[in-house]
Design a protein around this motif. Structure first.
Motif, PDB file in Angstrom:
ATOM      1  N   SER A 144      21.607 -28.475 -21.633  1.00 58.46           N
ATOM      2  CA  SER A 144      22.049 -27.312 -21.175  1.00 58.46           C
ATOM      3  C   SER A 144      22.542 -27.534 -19.772  1.00 58.46           C
ATOM      4  CB  SER A 144      20.843 -26.548 -21.023  1.00 58.46           C
ATOM      5  OG  SER A 144      19.905 -26.748 -20.453  1.00 58.46           O
ATOM      6  N   SER A 145      22.724 -28.505 -19.096  1.00 57.02           N
ATOM      7  CA  SER A 145      23.024 -28.762 -17.738  1.00 57.02           C
ATOM      8  C   SER A 145      24.303 -29.686 -17.730  1.00 57.02           C
ATOM      9  CB  SER A 145      21.824 -29.587 -16.812  1.00 57.02           C
ATOM     10  OG  SER A 145      22.414 -29.994 -15.598  1.00 57.02           O
ATOM     11  N   TYR A 146      25.570 -29.036 -17.317  1.00 52.41           N
ATOM     12  CA  TYR A 146      26.804 -29.641 -17.219  1.00 52.41           C
ATOM     13  C   TYR A 146      26.608 -30.724 -16.086  1.00 52.41           C
ATOM     14  CZ  TYR A 146      31.926 -30.127 -15.933  1.00 52.41           C
ATOM     15  OH  TYR A 146      32.808 -30.572 -15.525  1.00 52.41           O
ATOM     16  N   GLY A 147      25.867 -30.851 -15.108  1.00 54.91           N
ATOM     17  CA  GLY A 147      25.931 -31.949 -14.139  1.00 54.91           C
ATOM     18  C   GLY A 147      24.946 -32.940 -14.673  1.00 54.91           C
ATOM     19  N   GLU A 148      23.758 -32.610 -15.307  1.00 54.78           N
ATOM     20  CA  GLU A 148      22.569 -33.554 -15.600  1.00 54.78           C
ATOM     21  C   GLU A 148      23.359 -34.531 -16.641  1.00 54.78           C
ATOM     22  OE1 GLU A 148      18.345 -34.253 -14.437  1.00 54.78           O
ATOM     23  OE2 GLU A 148      19.131 -32.132 -14.537  1.00 54.78           O
ATOM     24  N   VAL A 202      30.749 -21.654 -20.220  1.00 51.72           N
ATOM     25  CA  VAL A 202      29.767 -22.678 -20.177  1.00 51.72           C
ATOM     26  C   VAL A 202      29.792 -23.437 -21.561  1.00 51.72           C
ATOM     27  CG1 VAL A 202      27.216 -23.148 -19.955  1.00 51.72           C
ATOM     28  CG2 VAL A 202      28.312 -21.652 -18.361  1.00 51.72           C
ATOM     29  N   SER A 203      29.813 -22.554 -22.592  1.00 54.45           N
ATOM     30  CA  SER A 203      29.939 -23.006 -23.804  1.00 54.45           C
ATOM     31  C   SER A 203      31.125 -23.871 -24.133  1.00 54.45           C
ATOM     32  CB  SER A 203      29.932 -21.922 -24.893  1.00 54.45           C
ATOM     33  OG  SER A 203      28.798 -21.039 -25.007  1.00 54.45           O
ATOM     34  N   ALA A 204      32.332 -23.859 -23.575  1.00 57.95           N
ATOM     35  CA  ALA A 204      33.365 -24.494 -23.642  1.00 57.95           C
ATOM     36  C   ALA A 204      33.227 -25.836 -22.943  1.00 57.95           C
ATOM     37  CB  ALA A 204      34.504 -23.812 -23.086  1.00 57.95           C
ATOM     38  N   GLU A 205      32.507 -25.809 -21.659  1.00 55.47           N
ATOM     39  CA  GLU A 205      32.468 -27.136 -20.857  1.00 55.47           C
ATOM     40  C   GLU A 205      31.298 -27.823 -21.203  1.00 55.47           C
ATOM     41  OE1 GLU A 205      34.377 -27.890 -18.397  1.00 55.47           O
ATOM     42  OE2 GLU A 205      35.424 -26.025 -18.117  1.00 55.47           O
ATOM     43  N   LEU A 206      30.166 -27.226 -21.937  1.00 57.51           N
ATOM     44  CA  LEU A 206      29.266 -28.001 -22.491  1.00 57.51           C
ATOM     45  C   LEU A 206      29.733 -28.934 -23.824  1.00 57.51           C
ATOM     46  CD1 LEU A 206      25.894 -25.877 -22.166  1.00 57.51           C
ATOM     47  CD2 LEU A 206      27.029 -27.935 -20.488  1.00 57.51           C
ATOM     48  N   ALA A 207      30.376 -28.336 -24.509  1.00 53.73           N
ATOM     49  CA  ALA A 207      30.838 -28.623 -25.942  1.00 53.73           C
ATOM     50  C   ALA A 207      31.325 -30.326 -25.936  1.00 53.73           C
ATOM     51  CB  ALA A 207      31.818 -27.811 -26.683  1.00 53.73           C
ATOM     52  N   PRO A 208      32.211 -30.554 -25.145  1.00 53.36           N
ATOM     53  CA  PRO A 208      32.556 -31.915 -25.030  1.00 53.36           C
ATOM     54  C   PRO A 208      31.733 -33.114 -24.476  1.00 53.36           C
ATOM     55  CG  PRO A 208      33.942 -30.813 -23.372  1.00 53.36           C
ATOM     56  CD  PRO A 208      33.062 -29.804 -24.150  1.00 53.36           C
ATOM     57  N   LYS A 209      30.797 -32.469 -23.718  1.00 54.99           N
ATOM     58  CA  LYS A 209      29.852 -33.410 -23.151  1.00 54.99           C
ATOM     59  C   LYS A 209      28.519 -33.430 -24.016  1.00 54.99           C
ATOM     60  CE  LYS A 209      30.145 -32.306 -18.118  1.00 54.99           C
ATOM     61  NZ  LYS A 209      30.297 -33.417 -17.586  1.00 54.99           N
ATOM     62  N   HIS A 210      28.239 -32.433 -24.989  1.00 53.93           N
ATOM     63  CA  HIS A 210      27.367 -32.771 -26.176  1.00 53.93           C
ATOM     64  C   HIS A 210      27.999 -33.848 -27.051  1.00 53.93           C
ATOM     65  CE1 HIS A 210      25.397 -28.699 -25.683  1.00 53.93           C
ATOM     66  NE2 HIS A 210      24.961 -29.309 -25.024  1.00 53.93           N
ATOM     67  N   GLU A 211      29.213 -33.711 -27.433  1.00 54.97           N
ATOM     68  CA  GLU A 211      29.769 -34.795 -28.264  1.00 54.97           C
ATOM     69  C   GLU A 211      29.645 -36.156 -27.767  1.00 54.97           C
ATOM     70  OE1 GLU A 211      31.031 -34.445 -31.303  1.00 54.97           O
ATOM     71  OE2 GLU A 211      30.357 -32.262 -31.300  1.00 54.97           O
ATOM     72  N   ARG A 212      29.725 -36.354 -26.549  1.00 50.06           N
ATOM     73  CA  ARG A 212      29.525 -37.735 -25.649  1.00 50.06           C
ATOM     74  C   ARG A 212      28.108 -38.096 -25.543  1.00 50.06           C
ATOM     75  NH1 ARG A 212      32.247 -39.383 -19.715  1.00 50.06           N
ATOM     76  NH2 ARG A 212      31.632 -41.226 -19.854  1.00 50.06           N
ATOM     77  N   TYR A 213      27.410 -37.302 -25.157  1.00 51.38           N
ATOM     78  CA  TYR A 213      26.031 -37.701 -24.548  1.00 51.38           C
ATOM     79  C   TYR A 213      24.769 -37.278 -25.540  1.00 51.38           C
ATOM     80  CZ  TYR A 213      28.241 -38.167 -20.122  1.00 51.38           C
ATOM     81  OH  TYR A 213      29.268 -38.554 -19.059  1.00 51.38           O
ATOM     82  N   ALA A 214      25.111 -36.270 -26.440  1.00 52.46           N
ATOM     83  CA  ALA A 214      24.044 -35.758 -27.446  1.00 52.46           C
ATOM     84  C   ALA A 214      23.611 -36.575 -28.380  1.00 52.46           C
ATOM     85  CB  ALA A 214      24.181 -34.385 -27.870  1.00 52.46           C
TER      86      ALA A 214
END
Length: 298
Positions: free
Chosen positions: A227-231, A71-83
């Protein structure tokens, strides 16, 4: 609005002292006796914890560590894009481990020097006023269990991934942490349950599911989104409205689905001026007045 108990599976203790976590029939772990037993053991450790004692240490399994790593690995690039950049900067400074599930005392050791916050263990649901009173004392009640391994990128209830990757990274920002603390301190002034629920619902649409404009783009800062991959892939397509405390405190919503309505601050200072100021000043009369105004416009 929601009832906080909906967020967590019920925890009970049998006459013989056995702790059970009552998962819903649609929970991925409902038919897995090993997972149910594991949840009961982790909940029992939290129930046995007393103020002033060290936070319980959980001997996580390799499978649980693997869920955290994935989950940490999958969330990291999404954080860079969306956070939002404030969240990203706080995340970088907190520097949570990505190779193992951190113990809550590890989270505290990293967070305390940054913003003065600490973590304590909760079996699941914490009564609303108790939860917010602890926020006012810069203490976050966190679950310690992990989601079912069959669906590592999904959880029907807040687990340690939500509580730590979502909230601890947020709380590593002095500006976000100050807003959360103000929400907690508000509980000391509120006498009515209606006012307390109003604050909790504003908290839901800000600290949990808040979005914010940055550089002409809508970014997320809410722990429930981050904290949500899909959201994270979905929030930009939702009905995004300006901050409106009356709507935020009274809007009905379904916690089991992606949030279809979100409220956007036009910058971090705007969030502080509207939501932060509300938490810092709200009393029973203000909450009742905002509720009445929102009802009049329905």
């Amino acid at each position: 609005m929601f009832e906080e108990g909906q967020l967590y599976s019920t925890v009970s203790t049998d006459a013989d002292g056995q702790v059970q976590v009552h998962l819903g029939e649609d929970h991925p772990g409902f038919t897995d006796p090993a997972y149910r037993a594991r949840r009961g053991d982790i909940a029992a450790a939290a129930l046995a914890h007393r103020p002033g004692q060290p936070v319980p240490t959980i001997d996580y399994t390799e499978q649980e560590h693997e869920i955290w790593r994935l989950v940490s690995a999958e969330l990291a690039p999404k954080h860079e894009r969306y956070a939002h950049s404030e969240f990203l900067a706080a995340k970088a400074v907190l520097d949570l481990p990505t190779d193992h599930v951190p113990q809550l005392h590890e989270v505290t050791e990293r967070l305390l020097p940054l913003t003065g916050w600490s973590y304590t263990a909760a079996p699941g649901l914490v009564p609303l006023r108790e939860f917010y009173a602890d926020l006012g004392a810069r203490t976050f009640n966190s679950t310690q269990y992990l989601r079912h391994p069959s669906q590592p990128l999904y959880t029907p209830e807040p687990d340690i991934i939500h509580e730590v990757i979502g909230h601890a990274n947020q709380l590593a920002s002095p500006r976000f942490a100050a807003i959360v603390e103000a929400a907690g301190r508000a509980s000391e002034r509120l006498e009515t349950d209606e006012a307390m629920q109003f604050v909790a619902d504003v908290f839901w649409f800000s600290i949990e599911f808040g979005v914010i404009a940055e550089g002409g783009v809508t970014k997320a800062y809410g722990a429930g989104i981050l904290s949500s991959y899909g959201e994270m892939d979905e929030f930009g397509h939702m009905d995004i409205r300006p901050l409106d405390l009356g709507q935020m405190g009274t809007l009905n919503y379904d916690i089991t689905a992606y949030q279809p309505i979100l409220f956007r601050a036009e910058g971090l200072a705007h969030l502080e001026d509207v939501v932060g100021h509300f938490f810092a000043t709200v009393d029973d009369d203000l909450a009742a007045g905002l509720r009445a105004q929102a009802s009049a416009h329905v």
